[in-house]
Design an enzyme around this catalytic site. Structure first.
Site, PDB file in Angstrom:
ATOM      1  N   ILE A  34       0.772  10.221   3.951  1.00 39.95           N
ATOM      2  CA  ILE A  34      -0.144  11.125   4.635  1.00 39.95           C
ATOM      3  C   ILE A  34      -1.408  10.405   5.135  1.00 39.95           C
ATOM      4  CG2 ILE A  34      -1.539  11.962   2.690  1.00 39.95           C
ATOM      5  CD1 ILE A  34      -0.822  14.830   3.628  1.00 39.95           C
ATOM      6  N   ASN A  89       1.848   0.811  -7.138  1.00 42.47           N
ATOM      7  CA  ASN A  89       0.632   0.869  -7.949  1.00 42.47           C
ATOM      8  C   ASN A  89       0.968   1.532  -9.288  1.00 42.47           C
ATOM      9  OD1 ASN A  89      -0.917  -0.191  -5.820  1.00 42.47           O
ATOM     10  ND2 ASN A  89      -1.174   1.834  -4.920  1.00 42.47           N
ATOM     11  N   HIS A 102       6.485   5.725  -7.040  1.00 33.82           N
ATOM     12  CA  HIS A 102       6.742   5.604  -5.608  1.00 33.82           C
ATOM     13  C   HIS A 102       6.472   4.183  -5.154  1.00 33.82           C
ATOM     14  CE1 HIS A 102       2.524   6.811  -6.180  1.00 33.82           C
ATOM     15  NE2 HIS A 102       2.259   6.062  -5.126  1.00 33.82           N
ATOM     16  N   HIS A 104       5.419   1.983  -1.899  1.00 33.98           N
ATOM     17  CA  HIS A 104       4.908   1.944  -0.526  1.00 33.98           C
ATOM     18  C   HIS A 104       5.685   0.893   0.260  1.00 33.98           C
ATOM     19  CE1 HIS A 104       0.939   4.020  -1.291  1.00 33.98           C
ATOM     20  NE2 HIS A 104       1.257   3.676  -2.530  1.00 33.98           N
TER      21      HIS A 104
HETATM   22  P1  AMP Z   1      -0.967   5.541  -5.102  1.00 36.15           P
HETATM   23  O1  AMP Z   1      -0.634   6.436  -6.269  1.00 36.15           O
HETATM   24  O2  AMP Z   1      -2.183   4.714  -5.319  1.00 36.15           O
HETATM   25  O3  AMP Z   1       0.201   4.681  -4.676  1.00 36.15           O
HETATM   26  O4  AMP Z   1      -1.349   6.452  -3.865  1.00 36.15           O
HETATM   27  C1  AMP Z   1      -0.633   7.620  -3.539  1.00 36.15           C
HETATM   28  C2  AMP Z   1      -0.247   7.601  -2.090  1.00 36.15           C
HETATM   29  O5  AMP Z   1       0.397   8.820  -1.799  1.00 36.15           O
HETATM   30  C3  AMP Z   1      -1.426   7.474  -1.125  1.00 36.15           C
HETATM   31  O6  AMP Z   1      -1.157   6.435  -0.187  1.00 36.15           O
HETATM   32  C4  AMP Z   1      -1.492   8.851  -0.444  1.00 36.15           C
HETATM   33  O7  AMP Z   1      -1.907   8.782   0.888  1.00 36.15           O
HETATM   34  C5  AMP Z   1      -0.057   9.321  -0.566  1.00 36.15           C
HETATM   35  N1  AMP Z   1       0.089  10.774  -0.618  1.00 36.15           N
HETATM   36  C6  AMP Z   1      -0.548  11.636  -1.434  1.00 36.15           C
HETATM   37  N2  AMP Z   1      -0.167  12.902  -1.198  1.00 36.15           N
HETATM   38  C7  AMP Z   1       0.757  12.841  -0.209  1.00 36.15           C
HETATM   39  C8  AMP Z   1       1.538  13.820   0.483  1.00 36.15           C
HETATM   40  N3  AMP Z   1       1.441  15.135   0.210  1.00 36.15           N
HETATM   41  N4  AMP Z   1       2.384  13.388   1.447  1.00 36.15           N
HETATM   42  C9  AMP Z   1       2.467  12.077   1.754  1.00 36.15           C
HETATM   43  N5  AMP Z   1       1.782  11.104   1.126  1.00 36.15           N
HETATM   44  C10 AMP Z   1       0.924  11.486   0.168  1.00 36.15           C
END
Ligand code: AMP
Ligand code: ZN
Length: 115
Positions: A34, A89, A102, A104
């Site tokens: 997002i 992360n 997740h 990236h």
């Molecule tokens: P991290 O846990 O540091 O890997 O970060 C979480 C990632 O999830 C960030 O890059 C956010 O932009 C992304 N994120 C959070 N909520 C959503 C969502 N509803 N849809 C898509 N990406 C998301």
């Protein structure tokens, strides 16, 4: 626990909240981040709720392998044709914000917003 009902990524996996999902199989989904940090930036997640890599055990080795194996194919399909970065992360010092495992995948022509 296979699903955490308070988990935003479990809700995305279940189709309960919208996301730009572009890949799904029985174990994994992929959707666009997002807040993209690169021209191509998507997340690959297991449908199974695992809070982080810290919660993964030997029984998850094949699942983790599948996430990595899928990344290049999806990256190419999404337009990252000149390489990409994979990032997971983990925990507070790893900068983890969403506690559902997740990966990236970031690529596309540079410069990127981050890194
Ligand atoms: P991290 O846990 O540091 O890997 O970060 C979480 C990632 O999830 C960030 O890059 C956010 O932009 C992304 N994120 C959070 N909520 C959503 C969502 N509803 N849809 C898509 N990406 C998301
Ligand atoms: Zn979850």
């Amino acid at each position: 626990m296979s699903t955490d009902h308070n988990c935003i990524f479990c809700k995305i996996a279940a189709g309960q909240i919208p996301a730009k999902k572009f890949y799904e199989d029985d174990e994994l989904i992929a959707f666009h981040d997002i807040r993209p940090a690169a021209p191509v930036h998507f997340l690959v997640i297991p449908k199974l709720h695992l809070a982080s890599l810290n919660e993964a055990g030997p029984e998850h080795a094949a699942l983790l392998g599948r996430m990595l194996e899928l990344a290049p194919k999806l990256a190419r399909e999404q337009g990252a044709t000149n390489g990409f970065r994979t990032v997971i992360n983990t925990g507070p010092d790893g900068g983890q914000e969403v506690y559902h495992l997740h990966m990236h995948v970031m690529g596309g022509p540079r410069p990127w917003k981050q890194g």
